[in-house]
Write an enzyme that holds these catalytic residues in place. Sequence first.
Site, PDB file in Angstrom:
ATOM      1  N   GLU A 436     -78.854 -33.383   2.210  1.00  0.00           N
ATOM      2  CA  GLU A 436     -78.436 -34.008   0.950  1.00  0.00           C
ATOM      3  C   GLU A 436     -79.489 -34.960   0.406  1.00  0.00           C
ATOM      4  O   GLU A 436     -79.660 -35.067  -0.816  1.00  0.00           O
ATOM      5  CB  GLU A 436     -77.110 -34.732   1.143  1.00  0.00           C
ATOM      6  CG  GLU A 436     -75.901 -33.820   1.277  1.00  0.00           C
ATOM      7  CD  GLU A 436     -75.700 -33.285   2.688  1.00  0.00           C
ATOM      8  OE1 GLU A 436     -74.806 -32.436   2.874  1.00  0.00           O
ATOM      9  OE2 GLU A 436     -76.449 -33.715   3.596  1.00  0.00           O
ATOM     10  N   ILE A 463     -72.005 -36.775  -0.034  1.00  0.00           N
ATOM     11  CA  ILE A 463     -73.095 -37.394  -0.799  1.00  0.00           C
ATOM     12  C   ILE A 463     -73.741 -38.574  -0.092  1.00  0.00           C
ATOM     13  O   ILE A 463     -74.856 -38.975  -0.429  1.00  0.00           O
ATOM     14  CB  ILE A 463     -72.604 -37.821  -2.200  1.00  0.00           C
ATOM     15  CG1 ILE A 463     -73.799 -37.946  -3.169  1.00  0.00           C
ATOM     16  CG2 ILE A 463     -71.827 -39.145  -2.121  1.00  0.00           C
ATOM     17  CD1 ILE A 463     -73.399 -38.129  -4.617  1.00  0.00           C
ATOM     18  N   HIS A 505     -63.143 -33.250   2.447  1.00  0.00           N
ATOM     19  CA  HIS A 505     -63.288 -32.383   1.280  1.00  0.00           C
ATOM     20  C   HIS A 505     -62.442 -32.876   0.108  1.00  0.00           C
ATOM     21  O   HIS A 505     -62.193 -32.117  -0.821  1.00  0.00           O
ATOM     22  CB  HIS A 505     -62.876 -30.949   1.620  1.00  0.00           C
ATOM     23  CG  HIS A 505     -63.699 -30.307   2.678  1.00  0.00           C
ATOM     24  ND1 HIS A 505     -63.467 -30.485   4.019  1.00  0.00           N
ATOM     25  CD2 HIS A 505     -64.786 -29.504   2.601  1.00  0.00           C
ATOM     26  CE1 HIS A 505     -64.353 -29.809   4.727  1.00  0.00           C
ATOM     27  NE2 HIS A 505     -65.174 -29.208   3.888  1.00  0.00           N
TER      28      HIS A 505
END
Length: 715
Positions: A436, A463, A505
């Site tokens: 990422e 993130i 998620h």
Amino acid sequence: MLNSTAPAPDAEFTASAPTAAAPNPTRETLLRAYRLMRTADEMARLYEENKAVTAKYVHATARGHEAIQLAAAFHLLPTDYAAPYYRDDAMLLGMGITPYELMLQLMAKRDDPFSGGRTYYCHPSLRRAGFPTIPHQSSATGMQAIPATGMAHGIKYLESQRNKESMADYSSSSSDSAPVVLCSIGDGAMTEGEVSEALQMAVLHQLPIIYLVQDNDWGISATGREMRAMDAYEFAAGFKGLHRLRVDGADFSASYSAMSEAFAYVRRTRGPVLVHAKCPLLGHHTSGVRREWYRGDNLAQHTPQDPLPRLHQQLLLRSFAKRELEQAATEAAALVRADYERALLAPAPDPATFADHEFAPQAVTEEAGERTPAGADKVLMVDAALHAVDDILREFPEALFYGQDVGGELGGVFREAALLAKKYGDARVFNTPIQEAYIVGSTAGMSAVGAKAIVEIQFADYIWPALNQLVEELSKSCYLSNGQFPVQALIRVPIGAYGGGGPYHSGSIESTLLTIRGIKVVYPSNAADMKGLLRAAFLDPNPVVLLEHKGLYWSKVPGTEDAKTIEPAAGYVLPLGKAAIAQAADAEQLRRGNTCVVVTYGMGVHWAKTASRQFPGQVEVLDLRTLNPLDFEAVQAATMRHSKVLVLTEEPLMNSFAESLAGRIQRTCFQQLDAPVFTLGAANLPAIALNVDLERQMLPSAAKVAAALLELLEY
């Protein structure tokens, strides 16, 4: 005084010979190196003698590293890109930057060519004809490796487009002038995980970059023995396809030959090289961490490797006249002293300019194109995004799209990039490793070389490894480079909870993102807005994070049918920072004072619209659409219309953007309010539970919104 003879390097500084014949420096090059080495030495000496002035702001100098830095600088061309680190002032001298310009940054003066007084000494940002381009970077303790590799990645991509007319600058490059990226880094920073991500991508894609690792065996007060199990040369052996060189970085001739080989290799093969240069550390770590506090006898051990007396002796052995060298030293001292006196008198920045260049000017300022073209069908939000990216890739050859699973057959875990790799090829739409930080940070380098990246973080919960790059490299670039290097980047992030996605998620991250100044945050609630805002985000010259609620992608969640809209035409665009009234209140109810407004975004728009059916005509829904820049004028106007406000979010409420916005409304519109500003969000818990009943209990819902509206309307 210089030593009359240069001591032979000890074993620690003995370097491997270059693997192929490399040119030795000419007499002209040697004399130029000597003049600049003298200049760097005089600057360091002057800074120390005048530390009451020069140490007002922290700085570091090249002392001990001058030979390898000058050798690298002498091989850079105007077509190249460089990412120096904070000790590279000799490298900057070698590129042609003057002592005066460096001292302007040292003293944080207005005319500092790199930042206008905004950032530290030897933190350059430069776009200047005839010079290598130096994009902005942070304090360069490893973080620069990813943006620098992104530059090389962008160059490689643009070279792959060489047959297209708009890429003429790259297609005309010969192997002698093909662009190269030089990433300079201290050995202590090589242990950063982000450096490994950069090296992985450099070898995976065979990118045209040189990693110059300057190893002085110190990381502030920690020694190499404390920090690493191997040096950078040994570490690099684990990256198959990374060409490696060792060199005595305190010997200018050896360094020059090694850098000649490195640059020639990259220009010819377009693949990566790592050069490990052993250097003595002769100055302080920085002006704020002085050598006498911790070096002990180590400084005496490093002093015999001083590159200046070594070069001086080598020049005498090559028949340079002693008088010629003395003259060069005298001239260097005079130049440094004169530039210092001049820099002292230079003006300071105007305090009135302190807020300039947070962002580059917005590209899209008005809605344009057809939002509801005749005969168009309704489209799902996920397909609106796919079509918008497809339009961009077709229209802009400099655009590319990458992230985890967006390439190949899958085209994204939500099919949000379906078939794009097949349509545009693996050079433009491709999968990345699970990196990422690279996905986000590489966009800074891409932007600097003219490529325009669309990237994806697979889930908002993923993130966090990218935040260092987002904060330190992307968000600060425009401001700290004084407007020279805004970062054009579109970062797509599927977000939000529904249907048992579970703790990794389902998260919401907008409040965290909104504490980062220098980025824009967009959050559409329907397909038409998605298509228009995605295009505007791509065209914006600044970093934009586009949050895309997974529960709205297919309009399968009850109450989200309105997320599916007529599909706008290709080229449709919506300006960032403009809210929209998703549902208006009835005029008669408004006249009677029976109304309120829900200020929200994303899934909140649909919860509010569903809940409002219990209060016909009494509820306006204001869809923010963009969270930064925020259309606070629209919020104020809605507050004035209704005098009762509910701010609704999917995030846990405590310390959230929603609470901040409610406080701002209360502060600015207090006299127009008929009730306290209400807020509603998720429960204040660290994660979304997997079980759907637990998830439902935690999250807002239409029923919970209806209960809040009833209380607010009856207040």
